[in-house]
Enzyme design. Structure first.
Site, short mmCIF file in Angstrom:
data_model
loop_
_atom_site.label_atom_id
_atom_site.label_comp_id
_atom_site.label_asym_id
_atom_site.label_seq_id
_atom_site.Cartn_x
_atom_site.Cartn_y
_atom_site.Cartn_z
N GLU A 174 39.07 62.38 2.78
CA GLU A 174 37.96 61.60 2.22
C GLU A 174 37.34 60.67 3.25
OE1 GLU A 174 38.52 59.51 -1.46
OE2 GLU A 174 38.72 61.36 -2.59
N HIS A 200 59.70 78.53 6.77
CA HIS A 200 59.88 79.84 6.14
C HIS A 200 58.64 80.24 5.36
CE1 HIS A 200 64.12 79.65 7.25
NE2 HIS A 200 63.96 78.35 7.05
N LYS A 217 31.92 62.98 -9.53
CA LYS A 217 32.19 62.06 -10.65
C LYS A 217 30.95 61.96 -11.55
CE LYS A 217 35.58 58.82 -8.69
NZ LYS A 217 35.92 57.41 -8.47
O1 PA5 Z 1 39.83 56.77 -2.13
C1 PA5 Z 1 39.01 56.70 -3.03
O2 PA5 Z 1 38.09 55.88 -3.02
C2 PA5 Z 1 39.11 57.62 -4.23
O3 PA5 Z 1 40.09 58.57 -4.06
C3 PA5 Z 1 39.45 56.79 -5.47
O4 PA5 Z 1 40.63 56.11 -5.27
C4 PA5 Z 1 39.56 57.67 -6.70
O5 PA5 Z 1 38.40 58.43 -6.87
C5 PA5 Z 1 39.80 56.81 -7.95
O6 PA5 Z 1 38.81 55.84 -8.07
P1 PA5 Z 1 38.99 54.56 -8.94
O7 PA5 Z 1 40.08 53.74 -8.36
O8 PA5 Z 1 37.68 53.85 -8.87
O9 PA5 Z 1 39.31 55.01 -10.33
#
Ligand code: PA5
Length: 453
Positions: free
Chosen positions: A286, A315, A429
């Site tokens: 990300e 393996h 989202k």
């Molecule tokens: O790293 C990130 O920003 C995302 O993976 C969020 O943690 C994830 O989408 C969950 O978001 P939120 O904490 O707003 O529910």
């Protein structure tokens, strides 16, 4: 190259087969200088806060005080992505196997996670737990993630049905300090709350209450965790190459990436680090997987990270790593010794293909296999990095967390991308909101319907 930092006892080496990197590729240069300066600038300007988290002494105190007030047999985390992976990594690495099944000798609460919106998971978990023995921690920085909202609505109703008006006493919300629906709901219904600092994004938030609260409840020493992280932050923000391990590793991976090694295989030799690999994979993907650089140029940056566990994936994956497409770099993580040594008995004398193992420990076999695999790859001219920690404990895991966060941040600077946003995730989202009928998303819903025709 082999380095040892006495204060931390983390070793780091890079194996450089003939078509690998030259010393000049991995020494102090403009790329590292700029990455370090840029990160310092972002920290000082208040844009990026993760590296300062270990200096916060107040949050661990608040967490400990809260846990004294709200005791629990079970800790149920409701959250996803950066709001759950870090806590899972800490639990799996730092609590004994079968922690949840231990009886009186168990230290800390049992730990359960509802991340996926999987009916089988949710149903089975709630059937297993008694509401009055459970603390529910709903974690969402934005307060509006569909999966977390759905699972929390189910869990909230489960608590209400059993506890009536007292249901709110069993809920802790971890969210943004100023905004979001979860914060509003928590205020309205009177939940205890912890906050995620605005300058710390989800995947960098494991050292905030997002990871620290569950860890503390389950018996992890969060102060030692922060000690290890603080030491690594000192190294990463102040040391020069080659002692600056996060910067050095980012540079090595940057060089390999520029030479077309678009996949990194992260291979810790410990089953306790399986969830840690999942946490790192999300951090890497990300943060670095970006279409645009900071100047708006299309770059499609990033590196695919595959989590593999030694020896299991020897393996499964090593055949591919040695003989498949030559587009990978492997990052080995070796653990010096186990919490408890298990010796292989000196039995089966008449069976030489087994008996030679007798008298060794399982850790010796694990480490021999890790070294053997590194050598096997090098002999096929496949590059790898190797890092080792003396053992898995709070201090070394804290140091590793900060190591990988800094490494990711440095590589983001080297690639010129913003490592702290996630426009690709946000898009998904928003599409989910539209498909599930959230008001205000009607236009997007029509576009999606047209696409699906
Ligand atoms: O790293 C990130 O920003 C995302 O993976 C969020 O943690 C994830 O989408 C969950 O978001 P939120 O904490 O707003 O529910």
């Amino acid at each position: 190259m082999l380095m040892k930092l006495p204060a931390l006892d983390i070793r780091f080496s890079s194996r450089l087969p003939s078509h690998g990197l030259l010393d000049s590729d991995i020494s102090h240069c403009e790329v590292t200088e700029q990455a370090l300066a840029a990160l310092h600038h972002r920290i000082q300007s208040g844009e990026v806060g993760f590296a300062r988290l270990p200096d916060d002494r107040e949050t661990p105190r608040q967490i400990a005080a809260h846990a004294r007030r709200m005791k629990a047999e079970n800790f149920l985390l409701v959250g996803i992505g950066g709001s759950s992976l870090g806590a899972q990594a800490l639990f799996t690495a730092l609590r004994p196997w079968y922690h949840n099944w231990l009886g009186k000798q168990r230290k800390g609460a049992r730990f359960f996670v509802l991340d996926n919106v999987d009916s089988d998971l949710v149903d089975a978990t709630l059937r297993m737990l008694k509401p009055r023995e459970t603390v529910v921690n709903v974690v969402s920085k934005s307060g509006g993630t569909a999966e977390t909202a759905a699972n929390f609505m189910i869990v909230r109703r489960w608590l209400m049905t059993s506890l009536g008006k007292k249901f709110a006493d069993h809920i802790v919300a971890t969210t943004d300090p100023e905004k979001g629906e979860l914060l509003n709901l928590a205020r309205q219904e009177g939940y205890a709350t912890f906050t995620v600092p605005p300058d710390v994004g989800g995947r960098f938030s494991v050292l905030t209450p997002v990871g620290l609260l569950p860890a503390h409840y389950c018996g992890v020493s969060i102060l030692k965790l922060l000690d290890g992280a603080r030491e690594m932050a000192r190294i990463g923000l102040n040391e020069k190459l080659p002692n600056n391990l996060p910067l050095l590793s980012a540079l090595i991976i940057y060089r390999y990436l520029r030479r077309g090694r678009t996949t990194q295989v992260f291979m810790p030799y410990s089953s306790c680090l399986q969830s840690f690999a999942d946490w790192y994979r999300q951090l890497w993907a990300e943060s670095l997987g970006k279409k645009f650089d900071r100047h708006g140029q299309t770059v499609h940056a990033g590196q695919t990270l595959l989590g593999s566990i030694g020896t299991i994936d020897q393996h499964s994956q090593v055949q591919l790593l040695r003989e498949g497409p030559d587009d990978k770099v492997v990052f080995f993580l070796q653990v010096g010794k186990s919490r408890r040594e298990t010796k292989i008995p000196k039995d089966l004398k008449q069976y030489p293909s087994s008996s030679y193992l007798g008298g060794h420990t399982l850790a010796e076999l694990m480490n021999a296999e890790c070294r053997a695999t590194q050598y096997a790859l090098a002999s096929d001219d496949r590059p790898s990095l190797a890092m080792s920690i003396p053992e898995i404990n709070e201090y070394t895991i804290g140091a590793l967390i900060m190591f990988f966060e800094l490494q990711t941040a440095f590589l983001g600077e080297m690639l010129g991308v913003n490592a702290y946003d996630q426009p690709g995730v946000e898009e998904g989202k928003l599409n989910t909101f539209a498909l599930m009928g959230r008001p205000g998303y009607e236009e997007r819903r029509s576009a999606l319907k047209r696409f699906e025709k």
